[in-house]
Scaffold this motif. Structure first.
Motif, PDB file in Angstrom:
ATOM      1  N   LYS A 184      33.517  34.574  40.087  1.00  0.00           N
ATOM      2  CA  LYS A 184      33.782  33.188  40.476  1.00  0.00           C
ATOM      3  C   LYS A 184      34.400  33.072  41.860  1.00  0.00           C
ATOM      4  O   LYS A 184      34.095  32.148  42.602  1.00  0.00           O
ATOM      5  CB  LYS A 184      34.720  32.522  39.472  1.00  0.00           C
ATOM      6  CG  LYS A 184      34.106  32.270  38.134  1.00  0.00           C
ATOM      7  CD  LYS A 184      35.017  31.472  37.226  1.00  0.00           C
ATOM      8  CE  LYS A 184      36.470  31.646  37.555  1.00  0.00           C
ATOM      9  NZ  LYS A 184      37.397  30.912  36.750  1.00  0.00           N
ATOM     10  N   ASP A 185      35.280  33.989  42.217  1.00  0.00           N
ATOM     11  CA  ASP A 185      36.056  33.872  43.448  1.00  0.00           C
ATOM     12  C   ASP A 185      35.418  34.553  44.654  1.00  0.00           C
ATOM     13  O   ASP A 185      35.928  34.422  45.755  1.00  0.00           O
ATOM     14  CB  ASP A 185      37.460  34.444  43.241  1.00  0.00           C
ATOM     15  CG  ASP A 185      38.228  33.720  42.149  1.00  0.00           C
ATOM     16  OD1 ASP A 185      37.863  32.571  41.822  1.00  0.00           O
ATOM     17  OD2 ASP A 185      39.187  34.319  41.615  1.00  0.00           O
ATOM     18  N   ARG A 226      30.713  29.167  35.982  1.00  0.00           N
ATOM     19  CA  ARG A 226      31.721  28.157  36.284  1.00  0.00           C
ATOM     20  C   ARG A 226      32.044  27.314  35.054  1.00  0.00           C
ATOM     21  O   ARG A 226      33.201  27.110  34.717  1.00  0.00           O
ATOM     22  CB  ARG A 226      31.260  27.255  37.420  1.00  0.00           C
ATOM     23  CG  ARG A 226      32.326  26.282  37.887  1.00  0.00           C
ATOM     24  CD  ARG A 226      31.808  25.335  38.944  1.00  0.00           C
ATOM     25  NE  ARG A 226      30.813  24.404  38.419  1.00  0.00           N
ATOM     26  CZ  ARG A 226      31.069  23.349  37.633  1.00  0.00           C
ATOM     27  NH1 ARG A 226      32.292  23.106  37.261  1.00  0.00           N
ATOM     28  NH2 ARG A 226      30.104  22.570  37.216  1.00  0.00           N
ATOM     29  N   ASP A 272      39.288  29.666  30.732  1.00  0.00           N
ATOM     30  CA  ASP A 272      40.434  29.982  31.617  1.00  0.00           C
ATOM     31  C   ASP A 272      41.426  28.887  31.709  1.00  0.00           C
ATOM     32  O   ASP A 272      41.460  27.835  31.780  1.00  0.00           O
ATOM     33  CB  ASP A 272      39.952  30.346  33.016  1.00  0.00           C
ATOM     34  CG  ASP A 272      39.253  31.702  33.011  1.00  0.00           C
ATOM     35  OD1 ASP A 272      39.390  32.435  32.029  1.00  0.00           O
ATOM     36  OD2 ASP A 272      38.576  32.003  33.997  1.00  0.00           O
ATOM     37  N   ARG A 327      35.398  38.450  35.597  1.00  0.00           N
ATOM     38  CA  ARG A 327      34.984  37.042  35.665  1.00  0.00           C
ATOM     39  C   ARG A 327      35.518  36.382  36.926  1.00  0.00           C
ATOM     40  O   ARG A 327      34.808  35.647  37.608  1.00  0.00           O
ATOM     41  CB  ARG A 327      35.473  36.278  34.439  1.00  0.00           C
ATOM     42  CG  ARG A 327      34.760  36.655  33.178  1.00  0.00           C
ATOM     43  CD  ARG A 327      35.278  35.831  32.041  1.00  0.00           C
ATOM     44  NE  ARG A 327      34.746  36.306  30.770  1.00  0.00           N
ATOM     45  CZ  ARG A 327      34.852  35.643  29.647  1.00  0.00           C
ATOM     46  NH1 ARG A 327      35.461  34.477  29.611  1.00  0.00           N
ATOM     47  NH2 ARG A 327      34.343  36.132  28.547  1.00  0.00           N
ATOM     48  N   HIS A 328      36.779  36.663  37.233  1.00  0.00           N
ATOM     49  CA  HIS A 328      37.363  36.085  38.441  1.00  0.00           C
ATOM     50  C   HIS A 328      36.696  36.649  39.693  1.00  0.00           C
ATOM     51  O   HIS A 328      36.526  35.914  40.677  1.00  0.00           O
ATOM     52  CB  HIS A 328      38.875  36.295  38.468  1.00  0.00           C
ATOM     53  CG  HIS A 328      39.596  35.371  37.552  1.00  0.00           C
ATOM     54  ND1 HIS A 328      39.780  34.036  37.817  1.00  0.00           N
ATOM     55  CD2 HIS A 328      40.158  35.583  36.339  1.00  0.00           C
ATOM     56  CE1 HIS A 328      40.428  33.469  36.825  1.00  0.00           C
ATOM     57  NE2 HIS A 328      40.667  34.386  35.905  1.00  0.00           N
ATOM     58  N   GLU A 329      36.313  37.907  39.683  1.00  0.00           N
ATOM     59  CA  GLU A 329      35.600  38.477  40.831  1.00  0.00           C
ATOM     60  C   GLU A 329      34.294  37.727  41.075  1.00  0.00           C
ATOM     61  O   GLU A 329      33.946  37.448  42.212  1.00  0.00           O
ATOM     62  CB  GLU A 329      35.310  39.962  40.618  1.00  0.00           C
ATOM     63  CG  GLU A 329      36.479  40.854  40.885  1.00  0.00           C
ATOM     64  CD  GLU A 329      36.105  42.320  40.914  1.00  0.00           C
ATOM     65  OE1 GLU A 329      34.985  42.667  41.352  1.00  0.00           O
ATOM     66  OE2 GLU A 329      36.947  43.123  40.492  1.00  0.00           O
ATOM     67  N   ILE A 377      38.468  39.548  32.085  1.00  0.00           N
ATOM     68  CA  ILE A 377      38.940  38.387  32.839  1.00  0.00           C
ATOM     69  C   ILE A 377      38.918  38.694  34.333  1.00  0.00           C
ATOM     70  O   ILE A 377      38.500  37.856  35.143  1.00  0.00           O
ATOM     71  CB  ILE A 377      40.363  37.974  32.382  1.00  0.00           C
ATOM     72  CG1 ILE A 377      40.347  37.523  30.925  1.00  0.00           C
ATOM     73  CG2 ILE A 377      40.940  36.904  33.294  1.00  0.00           C
ATOM     74  CD1 ILE A 377      39.514  36.277  30.655  1.00  0.00           C
ATOM     75  N   ASP A 378      39.327  39.904  34.714  1.00  0.00           N
ATOM     76  CA  ASP A 378      39.319  40.276  36.131  1.00  0.00           C
ATOM     77  C   ASP A 378      37.906  40.222  36.709  1.00  0.00           C
ATOM     78  O   ASP A 378      37.707  39.726  37.817  1.00  0.00           O
ATOM     79  CB  ASP A 378      39.894  41.678  36.332  1.00  0.00           C
ATOM     80  CG  ASP A 378      41.400  41.729  36.128  1.00  0.00           C
ATOM     81  OD1 ASP A 378      42.051  40.658  36.167  1.00  0.00           O
ATOM     82  OD2 ASP A 378      41.926  42.840  35.937  1.00  0.00           O
ATOM     83  N   SER A 391      33.833  29.369  32.309  1.00  0.00           N
ATOM     84  CA  SER A 391      35.207  29.698  32.693  1.00  0.00           C
ATOM     85  C   SER A 391      36.130  28.514  32.514  1.00  0.00           C
ATOM     86  O   SER A 391      37.287  28.663  32.116  1.00  0.00           O
ATOM     87  CB  SER A 391      35.253  30.171  34.138  1.00  0.00           C
ATOM     88  OG  SER A 391      34.527  31.366  34.256  1.00  0.00           O
TER      89      SER A 391
END
Length: 67
Positions: free
Chosen positions: A22-23, A60, A67, A18-20, A15-16, A63
């Motif tokens: 996307k963000d 995107r 998420d 994936r967020h890296e 999850i971390d 997620s």
């Protein structure tokens, strides 16, 4: 080395990570994400590898479903 298709590794990323992706606001992959992709696929992912617009859209939309 060429980045393996996103559908092969995205579902297995943490999850971390994936967020890296996307963000980050960038198509470039962080060292952490590249290492996870290597562990998942066995591929050596170079520092210059980037995600395509289609890959970013895939990330995107996948997620949003999870998420």
């Amino acid at each position: 080395m060429t980045l393996p298709p996103i559908h092969e590794w995205w579902p297995h990323l943490s999850i971390d990570a994936r967020h890296e992706v996307k963000d980050s606001g960038s198509a470039h992959l962080t060292e952490k994400v590249r290492e996870e992709i290597r562990e998942i696929t066995g591929a050596v992912v170079g520092m210059q590898e980037t995600l395509s617009d289609e890959d970013l859209e895939y990330a995107r939309t996948q997620s949003e479903a999870v998420d």
